[in-house]
Design a protein around this motif. Sequence first.
Motif, PDB file in Angstrom:
ATOM      1  N   LEU A   1     -19.770   7.790   5.005  1.00 18.03           N
ATOM      2  CA  LEU A   1     -19.464   8.994   5.539  1.00 18.03           C
ATOM      3  C   LEU A   1     -18.004   9.292   6.319  1.00 18.03           C
ATOM      4  O   LEU A   1     -17.232  10.041   6.444  1.00 18.03           O
ATOM      5  N   ALA A   2     -17.959   8.001   6.579  1.00 18.60           N
ATOM      6  CA  ALA A   2     -16.153   8.380   8.331  1.00 18.60           C
ATOM      7  C   ALA A   2     -15.374   8.668   7.379  1.00 18.60           C
ATOM      8  O   ALA A   2     -14.526   9.349   7.230  1.00 18.60           O
ATOM      9  N   TYR A   3     -15.846   7.495   6.355  1.00 20.88           N
ATOM     10  CA  TYR A   3     -14.665   6.971   5.279  1.00 20.88           C
ATOM     11  C   TYR A   3     -14.063   8.019   4.421  1.00 20.88           C
ATOM     12  O   TYR A   3     -13.356   9.069   3.973  1.00 20.88           O
ATOM     13  N   ILE A   4     -15.144   8.974   4.150  1.00 23.29           N
ATOM     14  CA  ILE A   4     -15.526  10.629   2.909  1.00 23.29           C
ATOM     15  C   ILE A   4     -14.360  11.462   3.869  1.00 23.29           C
ATOM     16  O   ILE A   4     -13.697  11.986   4.177  1.00 23.29           O
ATOM     17  N   GLY A   5     -14.946  11.656   5.730  1.00 21.50           N
ATOM     18  CA  GLY A   5     -13.775  12.287   6.294  1.00 21.50           C
ATOM     19  C   GLY A   5     -12.582  12.049   6.097  1.00 21.50           C
ATOM     20  O   GLY A   5     -11.973  12.819   6.071  1.00 21.50           O
ATOM     21  N   MET A   6     -12.007  10.520   5.878  1.00 19.81           N
ATOM     22  CA  MET A   6     -11.213  10.318   6.300  1.00 19.81           C
ATOM     23  C   MET A   6     -10.388  10.486   4.611  1.00 19.81           C
ATOM     24  O   MET A   6      -9.187  11.381   4.522  1.00 19.81           O
ATOM     25  N   VAL A   7     -10.978  10.621   3.209  1.00 18.14           N
ATOM     26  CA  VAL A   7     -10.842  10.847   2.220  1.00 18.14           C
ATOM     27  C   VAL A   7     -10.626  12.574   2.096  1.00 18.14           C
ATOM     28  O   VAL A   7      -9.391  13.194   1.909  1.00 18.14           O
ATOM     29  N   ILE A   8     -11.171  13.964   2.264  1.00 13.19           N
ATOM     30  CA  ILE A   8     -11.393  14.826   3.369  1.00 13.19           C
ATOM     31  C   ILE A   8      -9.874  15.343   3.652  1.00 13.19           C
ATOM     32  O   ILE A   8      -8.866  15.909   3.916  1.00 13.19           O
ATOM     33  N   TRP A   9      -9.833  14.762   4.701  1.00 12.69           N
ATOM     34  CA  TRP A   9      -8.117  14.463   5.851  1.00 12.69           C
ATOM     35  C   TRP A   9      -6.897  14.501   5.173  1.00 12.69           C
ATOM     36  O   TRP A   9      -6.883  15.133   4.953  1.00 12.69           O
ATOM     37  N   GLY A  10      -7.417  12.991   3.725  1.00 14.90           N
ATOM     38  CA  GLY A  10      -5.486  13.199   3.390  1.00 14.90           C
ATOM     39  C   GLY A  10      -5.714  13.955   2.224  1.00 14.90           C
ATOM     40  O   GLY A  10      -4.652  14.298   2.348  1.00 14.90           O
ATOM     41  N   LEU A  11      -6.676  14.208   2.213  1.00 18.24           N
ATOM     42  CA  LEU A  11      -6.460  15.439   0.664  1.00 18.24           C
ATOM     43  C   LEU A  11      -5.837  17.040   1.549  1.00 18.24           C
ATOM     44  O   LEU A  11      -5.275  17.393   1.058  1.00 18.24           O
ATOM     45  N   LEU A  12      -6.422  17.005   2.448  1.00 17.41           N
ATOM     46  CA  LEU A  12      -5.379  18.348   3.099  1.00 17.41           C
ATOM     47  C   LEU A  12      -4.450  18.129   3.669  1.00 17.41           C
ATOM     48  O   LEU A  12      -3.482  18.997   3.360  1.00 17.41           O
ATOM     49  N   ARG A  13      -4.198  16.725   3.665  1.00 13.64           N
ATOM     50  CA  ARG A  13      -2.718  16.375   4.588  1.00 13.64           C
ATOM     51  C   ARG A  13      -1.657  15.984   3.455  1.00 13.64           C
ATOM     52  O   ARG A  13      -1.057  16.295   3.528  1.00 13.64           O
ATOM     53  N   GLY A  14      -2.795  15.246   1.687  1.00 16.28           N
ATOM     54  CA  GLY A  14      -1.984  15.444   0.665  1.00 16.28           C
ATOM     55  C   GLY A  14      -1.327  17.011   0.600  1.00 16.28           C
ATOM     56  O   GLY A  14       0.138  17.181  -0.903  1.00 16.28           O
ATOM     57  N   ARG A  15      -1.528  18.270   1.084  1.00 14.99           N
ATOM     58  CA  ARG A  15      -0.326  19.292   0.476  1.00 14.99           C
ATOM     59  C   ARG A  15       0.588  19.407   1.425  1.00 14.99           C
ATOM     60  O   ARG A  15       1.631  20.102   0.637  1.00 14.99           O
ATOM     61  N   LYS A  16       1.096  18.841   1.974  1.00 19.30           N
ATOM     62  CA  LYS A  16       2.005  18.974   2.301  1.00 19.30           C
ATOM     63  C   LYS A  16       2.685  17.345   1.864  1.00 19.30           C
ATOM     64  O   LYS A  16       2.036  15.937   1.256  1.00 19.30           O
ATOM     65  N   PRO A  17       4.291  17.154   1.572  1.00 18.43           N
ATOM     66  CA  PRO A  17       5.161  16.153   2.159  1.00 18.43           C
ATOM     67  C   PRO A  17       4.846  14.772   1.940  1.00 18.43           C
ATOM     68  O   PRO A  17       4.849  14.573   3.724  1.00 18.43           O
ATOM     69  N   ILE A  18       3.971  13.582   1.425  1.00 23.60           N
ATOM     70  CA  ILE A  18       4.079  12.490   1.630  1.00 23.60           C
ATOM     71  C   ILE A  18       4.308  11.822   1.078  1.00 23.60           C
ATOM     72  O   ILE A  18       4.044  11.361   0.036  1.00 23.60           O
ATOM     73  N   LYS A  19       4.456  10.515   1.516  1.00 22.92           N
ATOM     74  CA  LYS A  19       4.833   9.010   0.794  1.00 22.92           C
ATOM     75  C   LYS A  19       3.455   8.603   0.461  1.00 22.92           C
ATOM     76  O   LYS A  19       3.078   8.188   2.064  1.00 22.92           O
ATOM     77  N   ASN A  20       3.130   7.572  -0.685  1.00 27.00           N
ATOM     78  CA  ASN A  20       1.942   7.070  -0.674  1.00 27.00           C
ATOM     79  C   ASN A  20       1.883   6.196  -1.608  1.00 27.00           C
ATOM     80  O   ASN A  20       3.476   6.078  -2.339  1.00 27.00           O
ATOM     81  N   LYS A  21       1.540   4.934  -1.098  1.00 36.93           N
ATOM     82  CA  LYS A  21       1.767   4.321  -2.151  1.00 36.93           C
ATOM     83  C   LYS A  21       0.727   3.988  -2.956  1.00 36.93           C
ATOM     84  O   LYS A  21      -0.336   4.617  -3.411  1.00 36.93           O
ATOM     85  N   GLY A  22       1.589   3.377  -4.524  1.00 36.08           N
ATOM     86  CA  GLY A  22       0.779   4.035  -5.384  1.00 36.08           C
ATOM     87  C   GLY A  22      -0.558   2.837  -6.303  1.00 36.08           C
ATOM     88  O   GLY A  22      -0.630   2.106  -7.066  1.00 36.08           O
ATOM     89  N   ASN A  23      -1.454   2.851  -5.230  1.00 38.65           N
ATOM     90  CA  ASN A  23      -1.876   1.637  -5.260  1.00 38.65           C
ATOM     91  C   ASN A  23      -3.253   2.412  -6.212  1.00 38.65           C
ATOM     92  O   ASN A  23      -4.304   2.855  -6.165  1.00 38.65           O
TER      93      ASN A  23
END
Length: 259
Positions: free
Chosen positions: A237-259
């Motif tokens: 559940l904590a990881y799901i929360g982190m994914v949701i946080w990443g989804l919300l933050r993903g609306r902003k420009p962000i550099k990410n790794k293509g894993n």
Amino acid sequence: MRPSSEKSGADLALIQLLPNALTITAICAGLSAIRFGVQGNYVLAVQLILLACVLDGLDGRLARLLRSSSPMGAELDSLADFLNFGVAPPLILYFWALQDMRSAAWISVLIYAVCCVVRLARFNVNDRAEAERAKNGDAAGESGSFFTGIPSPAGALLVLLPMTLSFAFHNRPIMPDWMIAAHMVLIGFLMISRIPTWSFKTTKVSRRHVKYLLVGVAIFAAALATYAWTTLVVLCLAYIGMVIWGLLRGRKPIKNKGN
């Protein structure tokens, strides 16, 4: 990158074979998980998937530590990931709760497995491209702090969440079959999504906070030993929360790794 001893055909020390031995052990764990899932021993099947996750986290780091990385080891690790995280978890779920749905449930198993193998293929392509850029002295231009989409080991743990919920509370399916199948498809799509998810590999901890981290690890280990399934549910559940946080933050420009 192939070690110099492998290039020259020299003998390898036994300890340098340890990473590949861990990978083979992980493959055996995944295959055994499928076997016990067929036999109805679902608790042991999930435990073997968890063991495969632990071994997956160890073999690559150990190979880099021992400087025994090789193309064969990398391919073996990728094949092990597909078996342990793309094939075994959905099959165990299918045997556990979805056989009454038959064809519809099997489609969800296929979708998840295909998403996992596509993700692993994308990771291998990006990994080789980054290695080529590093070899040529070019800057990668990407941050290793984020994965693109959910990594396959995390996807395996998340797709098994209905089972861990059942083990933690009622010891029987607590979600309708169609919801479990939809959950499986959703996790599959998240693995091939463009959502940035936090990578623990590059996280650094201040020396002042190391003691708090160690205390937290001790508390987590104690909780896992005492309330294993409940702790895993909380972790998912904590990881799901982190994914949701990443989804919300993903609306902003962000550099990410293509894993």
